[in-house]
Design a protein around this motif. Structure first.
Motif, PDB file in Angstrom:
ATOM      1  N   GLU A 284       0.920  -1.288   0.089  1.00 19.68           N
ATOM      2  CA  GLU A 284       0.013  -0.237  -0.434  1.00 19.68           C
ATOM      3  C   GLU A 284       1.306   1.272  -0.329  1.00 19.68           C
ATOM      4  O   GLU A 284       0.176   2.143  -0.756  1.00 19.68           O
ATOM      5  CB  GLU A 284      -0.793   0.238   1.474  1.00 19.68           C
ATOM      6  CG  GLU A 284      -2.377  -0.945   0.574  1.00 19.68           C
ATOM      7  CD  GLU A 284      -3.268  -1.209   2.245  1.00 19.68           C
ATOM      8  OE1 GLU A 284      -3.956  -2.259   2.078  1.00 19.68           O
ATOM      9  OE2 GLU A 284      -2.721  -0.758   3.302  1.00 19.68           O
ATOM     10  N   LYS A 285       2.535   1.429   0.456  1.00 18.78           N
ATOM     11  CA  LYS A 285       3.031   2.462   0.663  1.00 18.78           C
ATOM     12  C   LYS A 285       3.336   2.592  -0.681  1.00 18.78           C
ATOM     13  O   LYS A 285       3.981   3.959  -1.118  1.00 18.78           O
ATOM     14  CB  LYS A 285       4.076   1.873   1.848  1.00 18.78           C
ATOM     15  CG  LYS A 285       3.306   2.414   3.189  1.00 18.78           C
ATOM     16  CD  LYS A 285       2.853   3.318   4.000  1.00 18.78           C
ATOM     17  CE  LYS A 285       2.601   3.532   4.876  1.00 18.78           C
ATOM     18  NZ  LYS A 285       1.987   4.965   5.898  1.00 18.78           N
ATOM     19  N   ILE A 286       4.235   2.004  -1.292  1.00 18.46           N
ATOM     20  CA  ILE A 286       4.355   1.116  -2.597  1.00 18.46           C
ATOM     21  C   ILE A 286       3.700   1.634  -3.532  1.00 18.46           C
ATOM     22  O   ILE A 286       4.225   2.825  -4.814  1.00 18.46           O
ATOM     23  CB  ILE A 286       5.651   0.134  -3.303  1.00 18.46           C
ATOM     24  CG1 ILE A 286       6.545   0.344  -1.913  1.00 18.46           C
ATOM     25  CG2 ILE A 286       6.207  -0.107  -4.176  1.00 18.46           C
ATOM     26  CD1 ILE A 286       7.471  -0.784  -1.111  1.00 18.46           C
ATOM     27  N   THR A 287       2.892   1.036  -3.431  1.00 21.96           N
ATOM     28  CA  THR A 287       2.329   1.833  -4.867  1.00 21.96           C
ATOM     29  C   THR A 287       0.672   2.587  -4.465  1.00 21.96           C
ATOM     30  O   THR A 287       0.587   3.579  -5.958  1.00 21.96           O
ATOM     31  CB  THR A 287       0.959   0.308  -5.602  1.00 21.96           C
ATOM     32  OG1 THR A 287       0.389   0.198  -4.246  1.00 21.96           O
ATOM     33  CG2 THR A 287       2.114  -1.109  -5.467  1.00 21.96           C
ATOM     34  N   GLY A 288       0.385   3.140  -3.049  1.00 23.97           N
ATOM     35  CA  GLY A 288      -0.201   3.996  -3.319  1.00 23.97           C
ATOM     36  C   GLY A 288      -1.904   3.370  -3.388  1.00 23.97           C
ATOM     37  O   GLY A 288      -2.724   4.137  -3.288  1.00 23.97           O
ATOM     38  N   ASP A 289      -1.968   2.609  -3.414  1.00 24.77           N
ATOM     39  CA  ASP A 289      -3.285   1.357  -3.837  1.00 24.77           C
ATOM     40  C   ASP A 289      -3.856   0.946  -2.471  1.00 24.77           C
ATOM     41  O   ASP A 289      -2.658  -0.169  -1.664  1.00 24.77           O
ATOM     42  CB  ASP A 289      -3.339   0.550  -5.232  1.00 24.77           C
ATOM     43  CG  ASP A 289      -3.551   1.324  -6.361  1.00 24.77           C
ATOM     44  OD1 ASP A 289      -3.389   2.005  -6.524  1.00 24.77           O
ATOM     45  OD2 ASP A 289      -2.109   0.793  -7.005  1.00 24.77           O
ATOM     46  N   THR A 290      -4.996   0.366  -2.480  1.00 22.56           N
ATOM     47  CA  THR A 290      -5.576  -0.685  -1.077  1.00 22.56           C
ATOM     48  C   THR A 290      -5.276  -2.223  -1.880  1.00 22.56           C
ATOM     49  O   THR A 290      -6.119  -2.319  -2.771  1.00 22.56           O
ATOM     50  CB  THR A 290      -6.871   0.204  -0.821  1.00 22.56           C
ATOM     51  OG1 THR A 290      -7.193   1.787  -0.581  1.00 22.56           O
ATOM     52  CG2 THR A 290      -7.347  -0.497   0.437  1.00 22.56           C
ATOM     53  N   PHE A 291      -4.591  -2.555  -0.578  1.00 25.71           N
ATOM     54  CA  PHE A 291      -4.595  -4.177  -1.153  1.00 25.71           C
ATOM     55  C   PHE A 291      -5.566  -5.038  -0.946  1.00 25.71           C
ATOM     56  O   PHE A 291      -6.819  -4.758  -0.403  1.00 25.71           O
ATOM     57  CB  PHE A 291      -3.777  -4.580  -0.532  1.00 25.71           C
ATOM     58  CG  PHE A 291      -3.437  -6.264  -0.335  1.00 25.71           C
ATOM     59  CD1 PHE A 291      -2.502  -6.476  -1.646  1.00 25.71           C
ATOM     60  CD2 PHE A 291      -4.136  -7.305   0.451  1.00 25.71           C
ATOM     61  CE1 PHE A 291      -1.961  -7.821  -1.853  1.00 25.71           C
ATOM     62  CE2 PHE A 291      -3.164  -8.216  -0.314  1.00 25.71           C
ATOM     63  CZ  PHE A 291      -2.497  -9.156  -1.201  1.00 25.71           C
ATOM     64  N   GLN A 292      -6.409  -5.631  -2.353  1.00 22.93           N
ATOM     65  CA  GLN A 292      -7.394  -6.296  -2.233  1.00 22.93           C
ATOM     66  C   GLN A 292      -6.987  -7.620  -1.939  1.00 22.93           C
ATOM     67  O   GLN A 292      -6.351  -8.330  -2.541  1.00 22.93           O
ATOM     68  CB  GLN A 292      -8.731  -6.152  -3.249  1.00 22.93           C
ATOM     69  CG  GLN A 292      -8.192  -4.658  -3.937  1.00 22.93           C
ATOM     70  CD  GLN A 292      -9.183  -4.750  -2.827  1.00 22.93           C
ATOM     71  OE1 GLN A 292     -10.927  -5.062  -2.335  1.00 22.93           O
ATOM     72  NE2 GLN A 292      -9.691  -2.802  -2.744  1.00 22.93           N
TER      73      GLN A 292
END
Length: 311
Positions: A284-292
């Motif tokens: 989540e920190k590296i991509t900026g996305d919420t992990f699903q």
């Protein structure tokens, strides 16, 4: 419910080979491969005995994101990602060298420097550096690519003189490595992170150099938090790392560095859960996305079906 996968044992139509790496299972076809990112975890070139839930998904999805973001710099091997744990790609002939590039003195490079070495892979380093200091400029410290056991440091001159690759190809690998690191550095800064060091692997496909394997993942890279970096360095405080270094440090604290005779410490349920949560945090920190998180009854069956449908 199966939330982790340690290994796979599939057989596919048209399959001509299989390779089991430290953390990946690779199914080989005439002109392509299907790579399964398992939940195995390795450190100090040793595969640890228990899998980490969601680790394979984390690595595969981070790699897919950054391979897509860098394909204008150098072609890469990806054709499709039909499942969070799977990448289908071109069957490249890999070069037997890993291109490690470092912007900061951390990890293995620091451990070597701290033992008094001032030359790493043929690159001279100045005296007076502290752990995690920014280097005057990024340095490339290649390693051999071992099928089994430990990768070994090697210099540019040794690579060329031993003809692991030609001088022309090696210089192109260096050029691509620096361009990819520059792009990765900017992508990291956009997320408030510093790309400390990373490695790239390359191969040849139909006469053209391609970027292969994963890039900019916590297994292949190290990140610091940009906002804390200067303050921590000035105060002599260890940098919080976004990388697999926390696993290495846990092993070191329990007297394991992959040396002969050393015992891997017990991987309790608590330790496994902590490592899994850290990988999700890294994602989540590296991509900026919420992990699903994958929700499935049988992860192995889902992976097999995804590969079959894509092939």
């Amino acid at each position: 419910m199966i939330t982790s996968i340690k290994e796979t044992e599939f057989t596919f139509p048209g399959q001509i080979g299989f390779y089991k790496g430290k953390v990946r299972d690779v199914y080989i076809f005439e002109d392509k491969i299907a790579m399964v990112a398992t939940d195995r975890i390795s450190a100090f070139d040793v595969v640890l005995p228990k899998p980490i839930p969601y680790k394979g998904q984390v690595l595969n999805q981070i790699a897919a994101k950054f391979l897509a973001a860098t394909k204008e710099i150098v072609p890469n091997w990806v054709i499709d990602t039909p499942h969070p744990n799977v990448t289908i790609g071109k069957r490249c002939e890999p070069f037997k060298v890993e291109m490690v590039i470092r912007g900061y003195l951390a990890g293995h490079a620091w451990r070597e420097y701290n033992q008094g070495k001032r030359e790493i892979c043929g690159v001279l380093l100045p005296n007076g550096l502290k752990e995690n200091d920014k280097l005057p400029e990024p340095i490339i410290t290649p390693t051999t690519k071992a099928d089994q056991g430990h990768d070994e440091d090697i210099s540019r001159e040794e690579i060329i003189n031993s003809r692991i690759v030609s001088e022309e190809i090696y210089l192109n690998l260096e050029k691509h490595t620096r361009a990819l690191f520059e792009k990765g550095t900017q992508l990291a800064l956009d997320k408030g992170l510093i790309l400390v060091d990373t490695k790239y692997e390359f191969g040849m496909y139909h006469g053209e150099i391609h970027l292969i394997d994963e890039i900019h993942t916590p297994d292949s890279s190290r990140y610091f938090y940009e906002k804390d970096y200067d303050r921590n360095q000035q105060a002599g405080i260890p940098q919080k790392q976004l990388s697999k270094e926390f696993v290495r440090q846990w092993l070191i604290a329990h007297d394991f560095q992959g040396r002969e005779g050393e015992q891997i410490p017990e991987m309790t349920d608590s330790i496994i859960d902590d490592i899994s949560k850290r990988y999700i945090e890294l994602y989540e920190k590296i991509t900026g996305d919420t992990f699903q998180e994958i929700v499935t009854v049988n992860l192995s069956e889902d992976i097999e079906k995804a590969i079959l449908q894509t092939l």
